[in-house]
Design an enzyme around this catalytic site. Structure first.
Site, mmCIF file in Angstrom:
data_model
loop_
_atom_site.group_PDB
_atom_site.id
_atom_site.type_symbol
_atom_site.label_atom_id
_atom_site.label_comp_id
_atom_site.label_asym_id
_atom_site.label_seq_id
_atom_site.Cartn_x
_atom_site.Cartn_y
_atom_site.Cartn_z
ATOM 1 N N GLN A 137 0.732 -0.384 8.269
ATOM 2 C CA GLN A 137 2.179 -0.302 8.060
ATOM 3 C C GLN A 137 2.980 -0.878 9.216
ATOM 4 O O GLN A 137 4.097 -1.347 9.024
ATOM 5 C CB GLN A 137 2.603 1.152 7.809
ATOM 6 C CG GLN A 137 2.212 1.686 6.444
ATOM 7 C CD GLN A 137 2.856 0.914 5.299
ATOM 8 O OE1 GLN A 137 3.860 0.241 5.452
ATOM 9 N NE2 GLN A 137 2.256 1.027 4.115
ATOM 10 N N THR A 167 -18.273 -14.778 -0.098
ATOM 11 C CA THR A 167 -17.391 -15.925 0.116
ATOM 12 C C THR A 167 -15.977 -15.459 0.410
ATOM 13 O O THR A 167 -15.430 -14.610 -0.299
ATOM 14 C CB THR A 167 -17.385 -16.834 -1.128
ATOM 15 O OG1 THR A 167 -18.718 -17.277 -1.376
ATOM 16 C CG2 THR A 167 -16.482 -18.039 -0.920
ATOM 17 N N GLY A 169 -6.390 -3.456 3.394
ATOM 18 C CA GLY A 169 -6.303 -2.400 4.385
ATOM 19 C C GLY A 169 -7.373 -1.335 4.233
ATOM 20 O O GLY A 169 -7.927 -0.843 5.228
ATOM 21 N N THR A 170 -7.690 -0.963 2.998
ATOM 22 C CA THR A 170 -8.697 0.073 2.774
ATOM 23 C C THR A 170 -10.057 -0.363 3.300
ATOM 24 O O THR A 170 -10.716 0.377 4.041
ATOM 25 C CB THR A 170 -8.783 0.428 1.276
ATOM 26 O OG1 THR A 170 -7.597 1.147 0.900
ATOM 27 C CG2 THR A 170 -10.000 1.305 0.995
ATOM 28 N N ASN A 189 2.471 5.669 6.873
ATOM 29 C CA ASN A 189 2.964 4.993 5.675
ATOM 30 C C ASN A 189 3.996 5.810 4.912
ATOM 31 O O ASN A 189 4.809 5.268 4.175
ATOM 32 C CB ASN A 189 1.802 4.629 4.750
ATOM 33 C CG ASN A 189 0.895 5.800 4.460
ATOM 34 O OD1 ASN A 189 0.430 6.491 5.371
ATOM 35 N ND2 ASN A 189 0.613 6.033 3.193
ATOM 36 N N HIS A 220 -0.701 -7.634 1.829
ATOM 37 C CA HIS A 220 0.398 -7.459 0.875
ATOM 38 C C HIS A 220 1.514 -6.569 1.392
ATOM 39 O O HIS A 220 2.565 -6.458 0.763
ATOM 40 C CB HIS A 220 -0.121 -6.955 -0.475
ATOM 41 C CG HIS A 220 -0.543 -5.526 -0.503
ATOM 42 N ND1 HIS A 220 0.187 -4.544 -1.139
ATOM 43 C CD2 HIS A 220 -1.618 -4.902 0.009
ATOM 44 C CE1 HIS A 220 -0.435 -3.389 -1.018
ATOM 45 N NE2 HIS A 220 -1.533 -3.583 -0.325
ATOM 46 N N SER A 238 -3.255 -5.409 6.773
ATOM 47 C CA SER A 238 -3.316 -5.752 5.352
ATOM 48 C C SER A 238 -2.291 -6.825 5.040
ATOM 49 O O SER A 238 -1.226 -6.886 5.675
ATOM 50 C CB SER A 238 -3.040 -4.501 4.511
ATOM 51 O OG SER A 238 -3.006 -4.813 3.135
ATOM 52 N N CYS A 293 -1.348 5.247 -2.852
ATOM 53 C CA CYS A 293 -2.724 5.588 -3.232
ATOM 54 C C CYS A 293 -2.811 6.929 -3.955
ATOM 55 O O CYS A 293 -3.822 7.244 -4.561
ATOM 56 C CB CYS A 293 -3.611 5.617 -1.988
ATOM 57 S SG CYS A 293 -3.771 3.993 -1.221
#
Length: 375
Positions: free
Chosen positions: A184, A242, A76-77, A156, A206, A204, A324
């Site tokens: 989110q 890659t 996400g970042t 979030n 995860h 994102s 974060c």
């Protein structure tokens, strides 16, 4: 087993458990996916097929008709940085400023110096006490300069969902450009990007049960972005390196297995009611539409660090807000922007649940809080 500690995971907005289908299939995937997708031999082309099949699944989950509009990132970042800084660089001949709301993720708020180095202004959009973008402030700022606007789909920390359709119409009516951080909201709120004018959108892996280290950026057909590091031929030459094939594969599987949050939302709303009745709490953003899994709770007179430690001792994983900044001991910039009083900012606990949370889990949290707060 008698005496075994009950475990309740209430920090899903920080990271979600890996989906069972991924755990079940990952060994077989790894046995066949070691070829580099850029190579022309059979193993490379097998990996290429896995990559592109996953891209189609992820595009479908966002109702995108052109899978090529999805590019893969490390999370996400990076999606946010590429979607704001990379997009702003490409748009420089057309824009003079970047507007972001006060409650954006730190990956976007932290871009101020980089944006200014590009010769662009970086301005903050105010939010209301309910955690919604102040439309009047946005309109005023849009009237001054052609802009790239970045506003998150859902916060979030509070779970507050922005009026994305209204924002989309306002931004594009003036000929401006729109990036949306949907990290989110993805997997919890239906998104149909082919029926919107959102130009760029971040997700994102995860947060929805895929592996860590994988994210994606949607870039609307016809737009360009500039790479933020290195040149290469991967991902339309926008993101060199890659591809994280196993991460991409896991994101595709997670998108194929989205959960229904409707029952959770009802249970979580009842949980909010019980919290207010038993402990006199304040629910941040209570009057706004929120994600069905998130409650940002202020316990007046309590210390969040002590509460979190006590909850953890009873097997309950929660947080004080954004992962974060979890170790920074800093008051939430989101709640400050919403006008929450300073003395309350150290009394905040965020509960964010997975869709399989049980009624007994909510009861365990409530009974544990009763023990901790009465001490």
């Amino acid at each position: 087993m008698a005496g075994e500690k009950k475990i309740v995971y209430a920090d899903a907005n920080a990271s979600s458990p890996i989906k069972p289908i991924i755990l079940k299939e990952i060994e077989n995937h790894l046995k066949i996916s070691y070829g580099n997708p850029s190579n022309l031999h059979a193993l490379g082309q097998l990996s290429k097929k896995i990559l592109e099949d996953s891209r189609k699944i992820i595009a479908g989950s966002l109702s995108i008709s052109k899978p090529k509009d999805i590019i893969f990132t490390s999370g996400g970042t990076e999606s946010n940085v590429l979607g704001v800084l990379g997009f702003a660089k490409a748009l420089k001949p057309k824009i003079r400023q970047v507007l972001v709301s006060e409650i954006e993720h730190s990956s976007i708020l932290g871009l101020k110096d980089h944006i200014c180095q590009e010769g662009l202004k970086f301005e903050l959009i105010r939010v209301t006490k309910d955690g919604l973008v102040d439309m009047n402030d946005l309109k005023e700022k849009l009237s001054k300069e052609p802009s790239l606007v970045s506003i998150m789909f859902a916060n979030n920390e509070t779970g507050v969902i922005q009026p994305i359709k209204e924002l989309d119409e306002l931004i594009h009516a003036g000929g401006h450009f729109f990036h949306c951080d949907a990290v989110q909201a993805f997997g919890k709120v239906k998104m149909e990007l082919d029926h919107s004018n959102i130009d760029c959108l971040s997700v994102s892996g995860h947060k929805i049960g895929a592996l860590k280290g994988i994210g994606a950026l949607y870039v609307r057909d016809g737009f360009d972005i500039k790479p933020i590091f290195g040149d290469g031929s991967h991902e339309r030459s926008w993101r060199s390196g890659t591809e994280n094939l196993t991460g991409v594969w896991s994101l595709g599987l997670a998108c194929d297995d989205f959960n229904d949050y409707s029952d959770l939302e009802k249970a979580k709303n009842n949980f909010d009611v019980e919290l207010k009745k038993e402990f006199g709490v304040i629910i941040a953003g209570e009057n706004s539409k929120r994600l069905g899994n998130t409650s940002c709770v202020i316990f007046p007179g309590s210390n969040q660090d002590l509460l979190l430690a006590g909850l953890d001792l009873h097997g309950i994983s929660a947080s004080a807000g954004s992962a974060c900044k979890a170790n920074a001991s800093m008051p939430s910039h989101v709640l400050k922007a919403m006008g929450i009083e300073k003395e309350l900012l150290k009394s905040v606990i965020r509960f964010s649940f997975t869709s399989d949370v049980l009624p007994a889990d909510f009861d365990h949290i409530l009974s544990t809080l009763a023990k901790l707060i009465k001490k």
